[in-house]
Design an enzyme around this catalytic site. Sequence first.
Site, PDB file in Angstrom:
ATOM      1  N   ARG A  58     -20.615 -42.357 -21.030  1.00 54.89           N
ATOM      2  CA  ARG A  58     -20.650 -43.347 -19.950  1.00 54.89           C
ATOM      3  C   ARG A  58     -22.041 -43.985 -19.937  1.00 54.89           C
ATOM      4  O   ARG A  58     -23.000 -43.366 -20.408  1.00 54.89           O
ATOM      5  CB  ARG A  58     -20.417 -42.660 -18.599  1.00 54.89           C
ATOM      6  N   ARG A 159     -16.991 -44.209  -8.556  1.00 56.87           N
ATOM      7  CA  ARG A 159     -17.913 -43.887  -9.652  1.00 56.87           C
ATOM      8  C   ARG A 159     -17.835 -44.958 -10.738  1.00 56.87           C
ATOM      9  O   ARG A 159     -18.783 -45.154 -11.488  1.00 56.87           O
ATOM     10  CB  ARG A 159     -17.584 -42.504 -10.216  1.00 56.87           C
ATOM     11  N   ARG A 170      -6.678 -37.902 -14.432  1.00 57.77           N
ATOM     12  CA  ARG A 170      -7.619 -37.023 -13.721  1.00 57.77           C
ATOM     13  C   ARG A 170      -7.058 -36.604 -12.364  1.00 57.77           C
ATOM     14  O   ARG A 170      -7.245 -35.465 -11.927  1.00 57.77           O
ATOM     15  CB  ARG A 170      -8.982 -37.716 -13.589  1.00 57.77           C
TER      16      ARG A 170
HETATM   17  P1  ADP Z   1     -17.840 -34.563 -10.892  1.00 61.86           P
HETATM   18  O1  ADP Z   1     -19.089 -34.195 -11.614  1.00 61.86           O
HETATM   19  O2  ADP Z   1     -17.241 -33.408 -10.160  1.00 61.86           O
HETATM   20  O3  ADP Z   1     -16.842 -35.276 -11.736  1.00 61.86           O
HETATM   21  P2  ADP Z   1     -19.564 -36.509  -9.554  1.00 61.86           P
HETATM   22  O4  ADP Z   1     -20.736 -35.679  -9.217  1.00 61.86           O
HETATM   23  O5  ADP Z   1     -19.690 -37.437 -10.706  1.00 61.86           O
HETATM   24  O6  ADP Z   1     -18.258 -35.596  -9.733  1.00 61.86           O
HETATM   25  O7  ADP Z   1     -19.164 -37.296  -8.235  1.00 61.86           O
HETATM   26  C1  ADP Z   1     -18.134 -38.288  -8.248  1.00 61.86           C
HETATM   27  C2  ADP Z   1     -18.556 -39.438  -7.328  1.00 61.86           C
HETATM   28  O8  ADP Z   1     -18.521 -38.986  -5.979  1.00 61.86           O
HETATM   29  C3  ADP Z   1     -19.955 -39.941  -7.595  1.00 61.86           C
HETATM   30  O9  ADP Z   1     -19.973 -41.353  -7.494  1.00 61.86           O
HETATM   31  C4  ADP Z   1     -20.796 -39.288  -6.497  1.00 61.86           C
HETATM   32  O10 ADP Z   1     -21.900 -40.074  -6.141  1.00 61.86           O
HETATM   33  C5  ADP Z   1     -19.773 -39.189  -5.359  1.00 61.86           C
HETATM   34  N1  ADP Z   1     -19.966 -38.062  -4.430  1.00 61.86           N
HETATM   35  C6  ADP Z   1     -20.331 -36.804  -4.731  1.00 61.86           C
HETATM   36  N2  ADP Z   1     -20.358 -36.025  -3.623  1.00 61.86           N
HETATM   37  C7  ADP Z   1     -19.990 -36.828  -2.593  1.00 61.86           C
HETATM   38  C8  ADP Z   1     -19.830 -36.627  -1.177  1.00 61.86           C
HETATM   39  N3  ADP Z   1     -20.042 -35.445  -0.606  1.00 61.86           N
HETATM   40  N4  ADP Z   1     -19.455 -37.688  -0.419  1.00 61.86           N
HETATM   41  C9  ADP Z   1     -19.228 -38.881  -0.995  1.00 61.86           C
HETATM   42  N5  ADP Z   1     -19.361 -39.148  -2.318  1.00 61.86           N
HETATM   43  C10 ADP Z   1     -19.745 -38.123  -3.113  1.00 61.86           C
HETATM   44  P1  5GP Z   2     -16.082 -35.597 -17.472  1.00 59.66           P
HETATM   45  O1  5GP Z   2     -15.332 -36.352 -18.517  1.00 59.66           O
HETATM   46  O2  5GP Z   2     -15.822 -36.153 -16.098  1.00 59.66           O
HETATM   47  O3  5GP Z   2     -17.525 -35.429 -17.791  1.00 59.66           O
HETATM   48  O4  5GP Z   2     -15.482 -34.125 -17.451  1.00 59.66           O
HETATM   49  C1  5GP Z   2     -14.102 -33.939 -17.303  1.00 59.66           C
HETATM   50  C2  5GP Z   2     -13.807 -32.479 -17.079  1.00 59.66           C
HETATM   51  O5  5GP Z   2     -14.193 -31.725 -18.225  1.00 59.66           O
HETATM   52  C3  5GP Z   2     -14.572 -31.868 -15.895  1.00 59.66           C
HETATM   53  O6  5GP Z   2     -13.662 -31.090 -15.137  1.00 59.66           O
HETATM   54  C4  5GP Z   2     -15.593 -30.968 -16.551  1.00 59.66           C
HETATM   55  O7  5GP Z   2     -15.885 -29.840 -15.771  1.00 59.66           O
HETATM   56  C5  5GP Z   2     -14.840 -30.560 -17.796  1.00 59.66           C
HETATM   57  N1  5GP Z   2     -15.694 -30.054 -18.877  1.00 59.66           N
HETATM   58  C6  5GP Z   2     -16.938 -30.466 -19.213  1.00 59.66           C
HETATM   59  N2  5GP Z   2     -17.417 -29.719 -20.214  1.00 59.66           N
HETATM   60  C7  5GP Z   2     -16.470 -28.806 -20.505  1.00 59.66           C
HETATM   61  C8  5GP Z   2     -16.386 -27.724 -21.437  1.00 59.66           C
HETATM   62  O8  5GP Z   2     -17.285 -27.436 -22.216  1.00 59.66           O
HETATM   63  N3  5GP Z   2     -15.238 -27.014 -21.439  1.00 59.66           N
HETATM   64  C9  5GP Z   2     -14.196 -27.283 -20.599  1.00 59.66           C
HETATM   65  N4  5GP Z   2     -13.125 -26.489 -20.663  1.00 59.66           N
HETATM   66  N5  5GP Z   2     -14.252 -28.273 -19.709  1.00 59.66           N
HETATM   67  C10 5GP Z   2     -15.369 -29.031 -19.667  1.00 59.66           C
END
Ligand code: ADP
Ligand code: 5GP
Length: 209
Positions: A58, A159, A170
Amino acid sequence: MSTEPCQCAGKEQAAFTPRPIVMCGPSGTGKSTLLKRLFAEYPDKFGFSVSHTTRKPRPGEVNGKDYHFVEREVMLQEISVGKFIESAEFSGNIYGTSYRAIEDVLASGKNVILDIDMQGVLILQRQLASGEQKLSGKPLFVFIAPPNVQELEKRLKGRGTENEESLAKRLDAAKRELEWGLKPGSVDAVIVNDDVEKAYVELKTVILS
Ligand code: ADP
Ligand code: 5GP
């Protein structure tokens, strides 16, 4: 790794025993957001296990820091030669934790934190149950939950990283993960990320205690 009491300023001065921390929870629930804070506050205590993925980077993601971005053929080949502790297909891409990712963090004297999906957690839990523990020490499994699915969808859309198809995949996975993660006994701790400040304090309480 040090087992000395935490020297950091603030309330978390009690001793803590380092052990692998496995963060999980639906995509978009806020795992990366919470972890960014944790690594910023405790740069010397915690290190991120940098996974491999076949997903495209990304904007802003750095190869080797956020993920090791690899081609599918390369990943499949490396899985076949046993390079990974666990791996799984998620939303059309392969993700996996290499032995090296864990070793690199441990070598730097930090406590390792993984961010993986439910399938990866189940693999690690099966390894644990069968005595084939591959992480150093018994992991602490922490599930980060969104307040509800509507809010999760809003966050994923906000996001700006997903197209219609990947968003649907997802959200579909999220429903399964929520059903599993909120079931008693699936993980060691559940934190509802309705408010980042509150969730972050809860996360610190869980992992520093
Ligand atoms: P994940 O790593 O679990 O996929 P992210 O940390 O990327 O999720 O968060 C997804 C989106 O939600 C981001 O844009 C982040 O800024 C937002 N976000 C995270 N926590 C909160 C919250 N408590 N309230 C509102 N938005 C949040
Ligand atoms: P993202 O594409 O949003 O970065 O991640 C998608 C999902 O893949 C998230 O649920 C994240 O926790 C999971 N993920 C990231 N790294 C790993 C990994 O090494 N192993 C597995 N099983 N899941 C992962």
